[in-house]
Motif scaffolding. Structure first.
Motif, PDB file in Angstrom:
ATOM      1  N   ARG A   1       0.976  -0.862  -0.328  1.00 36.77           N
ATOM      2  CA  ARG A   1       0.127  -0.213  -0.370  1.00 36.77           C
ATOM      3  C   ARG A   1       0.743   1.158  -0.157  1.00 36.77           C
ATOM      4  O   ARG A   1       1.991   1.138   0.093  1.00 36.77           O
ATOM      5  CB  ARG A   1      -0.716   0.482   0.959  1.00 36.77           C
TER       6      ARG A   1
ATOM      7  N   LYS B   1      -1.874   6.383   2.080  1.00 33.82           N
ATOM      8  CA  LYS B   1      -2.463   6.135   3.380  1.00 33.82           C
ATOM      9  C   LYS B   1      -2.528   6.823   4.608  1.00 33.82           C
ATOM     10  O   LYS B   1      -3.282   7.184   5.014  1.00 33.82           O
ATOM     11  CB  LYS B   1      -1.723   5.098   3.891  1.00 33.82           C
TER      12      LYS B   1
ATOM     13  N   LYS C   1      -8.222   2.191   9.778  1.00 30.24           N
ATOM     14  CA  LYS C   1      -6.949   2.983   8.480  1.00 30.24           C
ATOM     15  C   LYS C   1      -5.948   1.802   7.952  1.00 30.24           C
ATOM     16  O   LYS C   1      -4.951   1.703   7.029  1.00 30.24           O
ATOM     17  CB  LYS C   1      -7.335   4.181   7.729  1.00 30.24           C
TER      18      LYS C   1
ATOM     19  N   LEU D   1       0.521  -2.359   3.951  1.00 33.40           N
ATOM     20  CA  LEU D   1       1.918  -1.053   4.624  1.00 33.40           C
ATOM     21  C   LEU D   1       2.865  -1.409   4.933  1.00 33.40           C
ATOM     22  O   LEU D   1       4.248  -0.706   4.364  1.00 33.40           O
ATOM     23  CB  LEU D   1       0.804  -0.624   5.903  1.00 33.40           C
TER      24      LEU D   1
END
Length: 142
Positions: free
Chosen positions: A8, A13, A66, A74
């Protein structure tokens, strides 16, 4: 590429997490997020995720979700050589390449035909590649 792992984009983000926080909490949260993706290894990053969750979780569960919902994607860049982390954390290099094409398409109100669109995209990207930053440690890419 069925075996390709997902990573990601930290740039996007961070924007999503900060949008779920009030303005007053954003500077501290931004520093805490940087603490996650700038640590020296995955273990320290997971510790930083826990610290971020402890600091903001009670008041802002949506912002925490999130991060915690996507933590594996991530932190996938930690599985690769450290020299490549700077390239793997964000999709901005890809997006900036296509921004030129998108901008030109808007100005010309579309490419006309499919062939003209492909040719235009190819030539714009070919021209843009002269300004690209080289990959760190290219011998490790293979």
């Amino acid at each position: 590429f069925p075996d390709t792992r997902a990573q990601r984009c930290w740039f996007h983000k961070i924007g999503n997490v900060l949008a779920a926080l009030p303005k007053s909490a954003q500077p501290g949260a931004k520093k805490a997020l940087a603490e996650i993706y700038n640590t020296e290894d995955r273990r320290h990053a997971l510790d930083a995720v826990k610290a971020f969750e402890a600091a903001y979780g009670a008041k802002f569960p949506k912002a925490i979700a999130k991060i915690t919902d996507d933590v594996d994607e991530l932190l996938a860049f930690y599985d690769y050589p450290a020299q490549h982390w700077v390239h793997l954390r964000t999709t901005n290099p890809i997006e900036s390449t296509f921004a030129t094409v998108r901008h030109r398409s808007k100005v010309t109100k579309g490419p006309g035909s499919r062939a003209a669109g492909l040719a235009m995209a190819f030539k714009l990207i070919e021209s843009a590649q002269t300004r690209w930053r080289a990959v760190n440690a290219p011998q490790l890419v293979a």
